[in-house]
Design a protein around this motif. Structure first.
Motif, PDB file in Angstrom:
ATOM      1  N   TRP A 171       0.797  -1.220   0.000  1.00 47.84           N
ATOM      2  CA  TRP A 171       0.000   0.000   0.000  1.00 47.84           C
ATOM      3  C   TRP A 171       0.834   1.277   0.000  1.00 47.84           C
ATOM      4  N   SER A 172       2.099   1.211   0.413  1.00 47.23           N
ATOM      5  CA  SER A 172       2.919   2.426   0.475  1.00 47.23           C
ATOM      6  C   SER A 172       3.105   3.120  -0.873  1.00 47.23           C
ATOM      7  N   PRO A 173       3.317   2.379  -1.990  1.00 48.10           N
ATOM      8  CA  PRO A 173       3.544   3.078  -3.260  1.00 48.10           C
ATOM      9  C   PRO A 173       2.421   4.038  -3.650  1.00 48.10           C
ATOM     10  N   ASP A 174       1.177   3.697  -3.367  1.00 48.53           N
ATOM     11  CA  ASP A 174       0.062   4.572  -3.728  1.00 48.53           C
ATOM     12  C   ASP A 174       0.022   5.830  -2.874  1.00 48.53           C
ATOM     13  N   TRP A 175       0.386   5.697  -1.626  1.00 51.91           N
ATOM     14  CA  TRP A 175       0.372   6.835  -0.715  1.00 51.91           C
ATOM     15  C   TRP A 175       1.676   7.626  -0.762  1.00 51.91           C
ATOM     16  N   GLY A 176       2.786   6.919  -0.919  1.00 52.47           N
ATOM     17  CA  GLY A 176       4.107   7.499  -0.715  1.00 52.47           C
ATOM     18  C   GLY A 176       4.545   7.236   0.708  1.00 52.47           C
ATOM     19  N   SER A 177       5.806   6.850   0.896  1.00 54.24           N
ATOM     20  CA  SER A 177       6.293   6.477   2.221  1.00 54.24           C
ATOM     21  C   SER A 177       6.182   7.616   3.227  1.00 54.24           C
ATOM     22  N   THR A 178       6.374   8.860   2.764  1.00 52.51           N
ATOM     23  CA  THR A 178       6.334   9.993   3.683  1.00 52.51           C
ATOM     24  C   THR A 178       4.917  10.388   4.057  1.00 52.51           C
ATOM     25  N   ARG A 179       3.930   9.708   3.533  1.00 50.86           N
ATOM     26  CA  ARG A 179       2.541   9.962   3.890  1.00 50.86           C
ATOM     27  C   ARG A 179       1.888   8.735   4.527  1.00 50.86           C
ATOM     28  N   PHE A 180       2.193   7.554   4.006  1.00 47.97           N
ATOM     29  CA  PHE A 180       1.543   6.349   4.527  1.00 47.97           C
ATOM     30  C   PHE A 180       1.998   6.033   5.949  1.00 47.97           C
ATOM     31  N   LEU A 181       3.307   6.042   6.182  1.00 45.27           N
ATOM     32  CA  LEU A 181       3.815   5.673   7.505  1.00 45.27           C
ATOM     33  C   LEU A 181       3.385   6.657   8.592  1.00 45.27           C
ATOM     34  N   PRO A 182       3.445   7.982   8.365  1.00 47.98           N
ATOM     35  CA  PRO A 182       2.909   8.881   9.398  1.00 47.98           C
ATOM     36  C   PRO A 182       1.415   8.665   9.652  1.00 47.98           C
ATOM     37  N   ALA A 183       0.655   8.359   8.588  1.00 49.53           N
ATOM     38  CA  ALA A 183      -0.773   8.095   8.782  1.00 49.53           C
ATOM     39  C   ALA A 183      -0.985   6.876   9.668  1.00 49.53           C
ATOM     40  N   VAL A 184      -0.159   5.840   9.447  1.00 53.94           N
ATOM     41  CA  VAL A 184      -0.253   4.629  10.277  1.00 53.94           C
ATOM     42  C   VAL A 184      -0.015   4.964  11.743  1.00 53.94           C
ATOM     43  N   PHE A 185       1.033   5.727  12.008  1.00 52.55           N
ATOM     44  CA  PHE A 185       1.415   5.946  13.403  1.00 52.55           C
ATOM     45  C   PHE A 185       0.623   7.067  14.065  1.00 52.55           C
ATOM     46  N   VAL A 186      -0.062   7.887  13.288  1.00 49.22           N
ATOM     47  CA  VAL A 186      -1.050   8.796  13.881  1.00 49.22           C
ATOM     48  C   VAL A 186      -2.182   7.980  14.500  1.00 49.22           C
ATOM     49  N   ILE A 187      -2.596   6.941  13.796  1.00 55.51           N
ATOM     50  CA  ILE A 187      -3.643   6.060  14.315  1.00 55.51           C
ATOM     51  C   ILE A 187      -3.141   5.280  15.519  1.00 55.51           C
ATOM     52  N   VAL A 188      -1.882   4.827  15.460  1.00 52.34           N
ATOM     53  CA  VAL A 188      -1.288   4.131  16.605  1.00 52.34           C
ATOM     54  C   VAL A 188      -1.312   5.031  17.843  1.00 52.34           C
ATOM     55  N   ALA A 189      -0.936   6.295  17.674  1.00 47.14           N
ATOM     56  CA  ALA A 189      -0.936   7.234  18.797  1.00 47.14           C
ATOM     57  C   ALA A 189      -2.350   7.476  19.306  1.00 47.14           C
ATOM     58  N   ALA A 190      -3.305   7.622  18.386  1.00 48.33           N
ATOM     59  CA  ALA A 190      -4.692   7.871  18.785  1.00 48.33           C
ATOM     60  C   ALA A 190      -5.259   6.691  19.575  1.00 48.33           C
ATOM     61  N   LEU A 191      -4.995   5.479  19.108  1.00 44.79           N
ATOM     62  CA  LEU A 191      -5.477   4.295  19.819  1.00 44.79           C
ATOM     63  C   LEU A 191      -4.798   4.150  21.176  1.00 44.79           C
ATOM     64  N   SER A 192      -3.535   4.551  21.250  1.00 48.60           N
ATOM     65  CA  SER A 192      -2.801   4.448  22.515  1.00 48.60           C
ATOM     66  C   SER A 192      -3.376   5.386  23.572  1.00 48.60           C
ATOM     67  N   LEU A 193      -3.930   6.510  23.141  1.00 51.29           N
ATOM     68  CA  LEU A 193      -4.508   7.458  24.099  1.00 51.29           C
ATOM     69  C   LEU A 193      -5.698   6.863  24.852  1.00 51.29           C
ATOM     70  N   LEU A 194      -6.333   5.852  24.268  1.00 47.43           N
ATOM     71  CA  LEU A 194      -7.457   5.203  24.943  1.00 47.43           C
ATOM     72  C   LEU A 194      -7.014   4.490  26.223  1.00 47.43           C
ATOM     73  N   ALA A 195      -5.718   4.219  26.319  1.00 45.62           N
ATOM     74  CA  ALA A 195      -5.196   3.507  27.487  1.00 45.62           C
ATOM     75  C   ALA A 195      -4.804   4.434  28.631  1.00 45.62           C
ATOM     76  N   LEU A 196      -4.986   5.734  28.479  1.00 45.12           N
ATOM     77  CA  LEU A 196      -4.552   6.690  29.498  1.00 45.12           C
ATOM     78  C   LEU A 196      -5.095   6.401  30.901  1.00 45.12           C
ATOM     79  N   PRO A 197      -6.372   5.982  31.066  1.00 43.78           N
ATOM     80  CA  PRO A 197      -6.867   5.730  32.434  1.00 43.78           C
ATOM     81  C   PRO A 197      -6.134   4.604  33.167  1.00 43.78           C
ATOM     82  N   TRP A 198      -5.453   3.716  32.437  1.00 44.46           N
ATOM     83  CA  TRP A 198      -4.807   2.564  33.057  1.00 44.46           C
ATOM     84  C   TRP A 198      -3.283   2.693  33.142  1.00 44.46           C
TER      85      TRP A 198
END
Length: 294
Positions: A171-198
């Motif tokens: 999937w990276s070629p369609d997005w470009g590496s400088t766009r696909f990977l940051p998009a992936v890890f923005v979601i990783v960070a957002a999902l990680s915030l759900l764990a803040l209470p614990w």
């Protein structure tokens, strides 16, 4: 030259897991850091590093396909959680070589999903790497109660990361590496915030666990950056993962050295058991040589 990235990542990965192992010793205690805190910190560190790619130019992104980085982000988080659990349950010198089975998973996935298949030399390297990993595991009988669970968790992590690599390469070629990977890890960070209470912040500061946590975050974030960039930019997932499987060799050598210095189960290994594990790790090295020469 692009194979130097997974080589560097293999060393950083093992060094990071050694620090994770030391932090996780207190994870089960009420005053311990805990797996959730560890997972949150590493995810945020990796996301911060990957977000730097936004500073570089890239193609226009098609946000209608936002489900693609979402799937990849979930695979990353599942793989990291299984990795930490495997290291907490068992030895680094057992879990790390099993992670190397990922090279076989990647090769199989590429063969089944590609019209051109995978070169026979890469298949040979993958099988040789799997043999070395099996040799290491068959000699690891000093913890019979934990070795089965450790292997199962490590295999689950390897499966998640193998699928992660395949989808990043596709999937990276369609997005470009400088766009696909940051998009992936923005979601990783957002999902990680759900764990803040614990999250347990007090043990991180009060018990000086931050001295172990900070190196773990930096090392694991940098290794994730190296291997993910390599797969995204160069796309040679099969050969990259054969080189990356050298972490099995470093896992035996560095874990034993660290245990001798700071204490740990690996320090109690007999000379014969250590030699057998090193023999298995040597087969991993031969697999890498075969892949590179091919």
């Amino acid at each position: 030259m692009h194979l130097l990235l997974p080589l560097l990542a293999s060393v950083l990965f093992v060094c990071g897991l050694i620090f994770v192992k030391r932090v996780s010793r207190s994870a089960a205690r009420p005053d311990g850091v805990g797996q959730v805190t560890l997972l949150f910190c590493v995810n945020m560190g990796s996301s911060a590093l990957m977000s730097l790619l936004w500073l570089f130019d890239g193609p226009e992104t098609y946000w209608l396909n936002f489900w693609q980085p979402a799937i990849v982000a979930l695979l990353f988080m599942m793989g990291l959680l299984l990795t930490f659990t495997a290291v907490e349950v068992g030895d680094v010198s057992i879990a790390t070589p099993v992670f190397g089975v990922k090279v076989v998973f990647v090769t199989c996935l590429l063969a089944f999903s590609s019209a051109n298949g995978v070169p026979s030399s890469i298949w040979g390297a993958a099988i040789l790497a799997a043999t070395g990993i099996a040799l290491i595991q068959w000699t690891g009988q000093h913890h019979p109660r934990r070795i089965g669970l450790t292997i199962a968790l490590a295999l689950g992590a390897a499966c998640c990361y193998a699928t992660f690599d395949l989808l990043v390469q596709r999937w990276s070629p369609d997005w470009g590496s400088t766009r696909f990977l940051p998009a992936v890890f923005v979601i990783v960070a957002a999902l990680s915030l759900l764990a803040l209470p614990w999250i347990r912040w007090r043990p991180v500061v009060s018990n000086n666990n931050w001295k172990l946590l900070v190196p773990a975050i930096i090392l694991l974030a940098c290794q994730a950056f190296c291997i993910t960039i390599a797969v995204s930019v160069f796309g040679d997932a099969a050969r990259l993962n054969v080189v990356y499987s050298l972490r099995g060799l470093w896992g035996v050598l560095l874990a034993y050295t660290a245990a001798r210095i700071w204490g740990g189960d690996e320090a109690d290994l007999s000379g014969k058991l250590l030699l057998m594990r090193l023999s298995g790790a040597g087969l991993l090295t031969l697999a890498v040589a075969l892949a590179v020469l091919a």
